[in-house]
Design an enzyme around this catalytic site. Sequence first.
Site, PDB file in Angstrom:
ATOM      1  N   GLY A 158       0.824  -1.202   0.000  1.00  0.00           N
ATOM      2  CA  GLY A 158       0.000   0.000   0.000  1.00  0.00           C
ATOM      3  C   GLY A 158       0.857   1.251   0.000  1.00  0.00           C
ATOM      4  O   GLY A 158       2.019   1.224   0.413  1.00  0.00           O
ATOM      5  N   TYR A 218      -6.849   7.466  -0.264  1.00  0.00           N
ATOM      6  CA  TYR A 218      -6.456   6.345   0.614  1.00  0.00           C
ATOM      7  C   TYR A 218      -7.675   5.792   1.364  1.00  0.00           C
ATOM      8  O   TYR A 218      -7.882   4.573   1.430  1.00  0.00           O
ATOM      9  CB  TYR A 218      -5.399   6.854   1.590  1.00  0.00           C
ATOM     10  CG  TYR A 218      -4.784   5.800   2.492  1.00  0.00           C
ATOM     11  CD1 TYR A 218      -3.719   5.008   2.049  1.00  0.00           C
ATOM     12  CD2 TYR A 218      -5.238   5.608   3.794  1.00  0.00           C
ATOM     13  CE1 TYR A 218      -3.139   4.059   2.881  1.00  0.00           C
ATOM     14  CE2 TYR A 218      -4.663   4.672   4.627  1.00  0.00           C
ATOM     15  CZ  TYR A 218      -3.618   3.898   4.172  1.00  0.00           C
ATOM     16  OH  TYR A 218      -3.051   2.958   5.007  1.00  0.00           O
ATOM     17  N   PRO A 252      -5.464  -1.914  10.548  1.00  0.00           N
ATOM     18  CA  PRO A 252      -4.507  -1.405  11.549  1.00  0.00           C
ATOM     19  C   PRO A 252      -4.786   0.062  11.876  1.00  0.00           C
ATOM     20  O   PRO A 252      -5.257   0.825  11.024  1.00  0.00           O
ATOM     21  CB  PRO A 252      -3.144  -1.527  10.849  1.00  0.00           C
ATOM     22  CG  PRO A 252      -3.363  -2.355   9.622  1.00  0.00           C
ATOM     23  CD  PRO A 252      -4.803  -2.155   9.252  1.00  0.00           C
TER      24      PRO A 252
END
Length: 240
Positions: free
Chosen positions: A84, A147, A177
């Site tokens: 990512g 994002y 996360p």
Amino acid sequence: MARVGIVTGGTRGIGEAISLALKEAGVTVAATYAGNDARAREFTERTGIAAYKWDVADHAACLAGCAKVVEELGPVDILVNNAGITRDGTILKMTYEMWKEVMDTNLGGCFNMAKAVFPGMRERKWGRIVNIGSINGQAGQYGQVNYAAAKSGIHGFTKALAQEGARAGVTVNAIAPGYIDTDMVAAVPADVLEKIVAKIPVGRLGQAHEIARGVAFLCSEDGGFVTGSTLSINGGQHMY
Ligand SMILES: NC(=O)c1ccc[n+]([C@@H]2O[C@H](COP(=O)([O-])OP(=O)(O)OC[C@H]3O[C@@H](n4cnc5c(N)ncnc54)[C@H](OP(=O)(O)O)[C@@H]3O)[C@@H](O)[C@H]2O)c1
């Protein structure tokens, strides 16, 4: 026979910790990366884990890369979509290229990689796919429409593919996360980071291995009844 697993972006940061945790669980791991050859070489020398270079945003490269892993290591049982990137900016400043690069890498990469390995998992009636989302895909974040949209998309992708894999023994889960101490977070300005940490109930950043343990569980035999779920590992910052 050891299971074979691919960890995208598996040569540093959270991905490195995931590669190591899977190796410790007895998995033969292929760690992929985008362009940092020196880091990948050092990673392989230190860990003994093979590294493969291709861009997860490139559909054809994913198909070819996965075929090479199958040829060298065997059929792929486990896929961790971890690669990512961020290209932050408010929508006033965000270019179309910044939007597209993040969507193609963070979300498109999940499709490209699943497309390559899911048919084999289904045929062999066993598979584990774990997609790394983000707290910012759950809660949104100023300056990250690209994002947040890509990560939010990962959570929908996970639930849809989980339904397609369930009867064939293929589980598909996501981990979201919170803020983890890696190069990605090191790029955040210190004053901004201080404000972020102040909002984390446990009072600190997370460590990469704390995400990796969750991935290792979801990829284990014992994880077979967990599918379509999102595990938040964020120090209590967002209770979803
Ligand atoms: N760190 C955090 O706080 C946090 C929080 C929530 C979610 N996440 C997510 O967790 C994942 C890992 O983050 P991280 O902090 O460990 O990132 P990182 O330290 O920046 O590492 C990123 C890894 O992904 C690889 N990569 C990037 N673009 C790629 C591409 N197009 N094709 C193939 N590989 C590519 C990189 O390869 P190179 O080494 O070649 O560049 C590197 O191995 C990401 O999906 C991120 O969005 C992170």
